[in-house]
Design an enzyme around this catalytic site. Structure first.
Site, PDB file in Angstrom:
ATOM      1  N   HIS A 108      62.852  50.413  45.728  1.00 56.00           N
ATOM      2  CA  HIS A 108      64.083  51.200  45.542  1.00 56.00           C
ATOM      3  C   HIS A 108      63.823  52.410  44.664  1.00 56.00           C
ATOM      4  O   HIS A 108      62.775  52.543  44.014  1.00 56.00           O
ATOM      5  CB  HIS A 108      65.196  50.320  44.959  1.00 56.00           C
ATOM      6  CG  HIS A 108      64.892  49.772  43.585  1.00 56.00           C
ATOM      7  ND1 HIS A 108      65.024  50.509  42.444  1.00 56.00           N
ATOM      8  CD2 HIS A 108      64.486  48.520  43.207  1.00 56.00           C
ATOM      9  CE1 HIS A 108      64.718  49.760  41.391  1.00 56.00           C
ATOM     10  NE2 HIS A 108      64.379  48.542  41.837  1.00 56.00           N
ATOM     11  N   CYS A 122      60.728  44.231  41.035  1.00 56.08           N
ATOM     12  CA  CYS A 122      60.955  45.228  42.079  1.00 56.08           C
ATOM     13  C   CYS A 122      59.956  46.370  41.960  1.00 56.08           C
ATOM     14  O   CYS A 122      59.359  46.593  40.907  1.00 56.08           O
ATOM     15  CB  CYS A 122      62.382  45.778  42.002  1.00 56.08           C
ATOM     16  SG  CYS A 122      63.653  44.615  42.568  1.00 56.08           S
TER      17      CYS A 122
END
Length: 267
Positions: A227, A243
């Site tokens: 992301h 992440c």
């Protein structure tokens, strides 16, 4: 009495060959004190009058006019001469150490460290590099130790992006696929994260302030994503909870190049 004195002076002046105007000037001693027309004049205390000359031994008046070296004027009518005062700028002593509670205006203010001003290392800029790995074109390869994400292009080349990866204890490896893609995704922190950070919001709508940034690509059935980020200065560091984060401009570029089902290899 004043009239008789003036007539006598005129007669004496005629005898000595003086003019009428000159004779009137000699009559100053017999005039009354001058009248003050403006009673409330401001005091010129900053100006110093020059002292008058010492009187001569000729007796003054008419005799001194005849035998002195200059005409005599009645001191009551003499205009004093003034000396212009000299002004100096006062000297100010600047203390070496400011007094407690005082802050000089000219003092250099300490700037608080702002990580947003840290320039991005040029290594983490998007660039095309040589790739000699075995993965097929279209595969994403994540090099966790070196903090790079590669998108294999074929012909021995790949696009390389700088990334931020998991903090110590939150890194992982394996093979996943992109199962979903979202633009400006919402964010709902998982319970494990809320247990560690109870100060986090329970929900945050997508937008520039959202920590998932401009795009998100979800990896398999996990909570991990590739992301964007609203903290681009963290690229090149161990910062996340697992992440893979990218700069917003880079994640948008990658998002447009891959599709759901893309293979992702995390090293």
């Amino acid at each position: 009495m004043l009239k008789r004195t003036s007539l006598a002076l005129l007669a004496g002046a005629s005898f000595l060959g003086l003019s009428f105007d000159r004779a009137l000037a000699l009559d100053a001693a017999s005039l009354p004190d001058p009248t003050v027309i403006y009673a409330n004049q401001p005091q010129r205390t900053a100006l110093v009058p020059v002292a008058y000359s010492e009187p001569s031994n000729l007796g003054g008046g008419f005799i001194e006019f005849l035998f002195g070296d200059r005409p005599v004027r009645d001191p009551r009518y003499q205009q004093p001469t003034y000396q212009r005062p000299v002004y100096q700028q006062p000297a100010y002593n600047v203390p070496a150490q400011p007094q407690p509670g005082l802050q000089p205006l000219y003092a250099r203010q300490e700037q608080a460290y702002n990580p947003a001003q840290r320039p991005l290392d040029s290594r983490y800029e998007k660039q095309e590099v040589i790739y000699d790995g075995k993965e097929a074109p279209g595969t994403i390869v994540i090099d966790t130790p070196d903090k790079f994400l590669f998108l294999v292009e074929g012909d021995g080349k790949a696009l390389r992006y700088g990334i931020g990866v998991g903090r110590p204890g939150f890194t992982w490896s394996g093979v996943k696929t992109i199962t979903a893609k979202r633009e400006w995704p919402d964010w709902t922190p998982p319970s494990e994260m809320l247990a560690r950070r109870p100060d986090l919001p329970r929900y945050m709508a997508g937008g520039p302030e959202n920590p998932l940034g401009a795009r998100a690509m979800y990896l398999g059935s996990t909570l991990y994503r590739i992301h964007g980020s609203n903290e681009p200065w963290t690229i090149g560091t161990n910062v996340s909870s697992g992440c893979i984060r990218m700069r917003n401009e880079d994640v948008i570029d990658l998002y447009d190049r891959v599709k759901v089902g893309t293979k992702v290899v995390v090293l």
